[in-house]
Design an enzyme around this catalytic site. Structure first.
Site, PDB file in Angstrom:
ATOM      1  N   GLY A  70       0.802  -1.219   0.000  1.00 28.35           N
ATOM      2  CA  GLY A  70       0.000   0.000   0.000  1.00 28.35           C
ATOM      3  C   GLY A  70       0.832   1.263   0.000  1.00 28.35           C
ATOM      4  N   VAL A  72       0.513   5.663   1.188  1.00 28.47           N
ATOM      5  CA  VAL A  72       0.631   6.421   2.433  1.00 28.47           C
ATOM      6  C   VAL A  72      -0.710   6.455   3.158  1.00 28.47           C
ATOM      7  CG1 VAL A  72       0.137   8.675   1.357  1.00 28.47           C
ATOM      8  CG2 VAL A  72       1.513   8.576   3.444  1.00 28.47           C
ATOM      9  N   THR A  73      -0.648   6.373   4.491  1.00 24.04           N
ATOM     10  CA  THR A  73      -1.845   6.583   5.297  1.00 24.04           C
ATOM     11  C   THR A  73      -1.453   7.349   6.545  1.00 24.04           C
ATOM     12  OG1 THR A  73      -3.885   5.597   6.124  1.00 24.04           O
ATOM     13  CG2 THR A  73      -1.836   4.435   6.672  1.00 24.04           C
ATOM     14  N   CYS A 166      -3.892   6.442   0.751  1.00 23.75           N
ATOM     15  CA  CYS A 166      -3.745   5.160   0.063  1.00 23.75           C
ATOM     16  C   CYS A 166      -3.403   5.354  -1.423  1.00 23.75           C
ATOM     17  CB  CYS A 166      -4.981   4.286   0.222  1.00 23.75           C
ATOM     18  SG  CYS A 166      -5.455   4.111   1.962  1.00 23.75           S
TER      19      CYS A 166
END
Length: 205
Positions: A70, A72-73, A166
């Site tokens: 995934g 970035v969060t 995301c």
């Protein structure tokens, strides 16, 4: 099926990430599976194939590169994060089944509270309408999972404005408070961990 649930409270991200790696590296065939229920101080995490350009501006929140899938969060107070430290071959669960089980646990929790939530093809996580309420990312090493799922409960969502969540530009995010659900992050963690255990039991069974 014996899973230890650890309620770790509010803990810094990096030591927790290190502890997950250490736990997974040193576990044996006899090590019980664990769920870690946590909150984190404000932090952005960027997955192993994550593109730094998805961080749009510096708002003073640290960015940690990590080894999950995934993009970035954001994690911060008022969001519950549950890390799933599982031996998948022993549970007889495939990775795709685990992702589905995690999403279903969130969908079931929200359904209990009268909110319709759903998956999206090709975009892991759980959505209410066009807004993302839960994000999901895993790493599998030697058949064992770590990282997990975050559910937005009662938090400051503004740090999401400084990233493409995301990897999706303009993706809306939402939290249970916006849906008029009277949940604290602690309560959400308790209830979501029970739903995760139910899902794992069903898949295993």
């Amino acid at each position: 099926m014996d899973v230890v649930v650890r309620r770790l409270g509010r803990v810094d991200y990096e030591p927790t990430f290190q502890a997950m790696q250490d736990f997974t590296a040193t576990r044996t065939a006899d090590t019980p599976d664990e769920l870690w229920v946590v909150e984190h101080p404000p932090v952005y995490t960027l997955g192993q194939a994550g593109k730094p350009e998805h961080v749009l501006r510096d708002v003073g929140i640290p960015l940690v590169r990590i080894d999950r899938g995934g993009q970035v969060t954001y994690h911060g107070p008022g969001q519950v994060v549950i890390y799933l430290l599982l031996d998948l071959p022993r549970l007889k669960i495939k990775v795709r089944e685990l992702v589905s089980a995690i999403e279903q646990a969130v969908i079931d929790l929200l359904g209990e509270l009268g909110v319709v939530a759903e998956r999206r093809d090709g975009a892991p996580g759980v959505y209410v309408g066009d807004a993302k309420i839960a994000a999901l990312g895993l790493r599998i090493r030697n058949g064992c999972s770590y990282h997990g799922v975050s559910l937005n409960v009662d938090m400051d969502l503004s740090p999401f404005d400084a990233i493409n969540p995301c990897g999706y530009a303009g993706l809306k995010v939402i939290q249970t408070r916006d849906l008029n659900l009277p949940l604290t992050a602690h309560e959400a963690g308790e209830r979501l961990s029970q739903h995760l255990l139910q899902q794992l039991e069903q898949k295993h069974g």
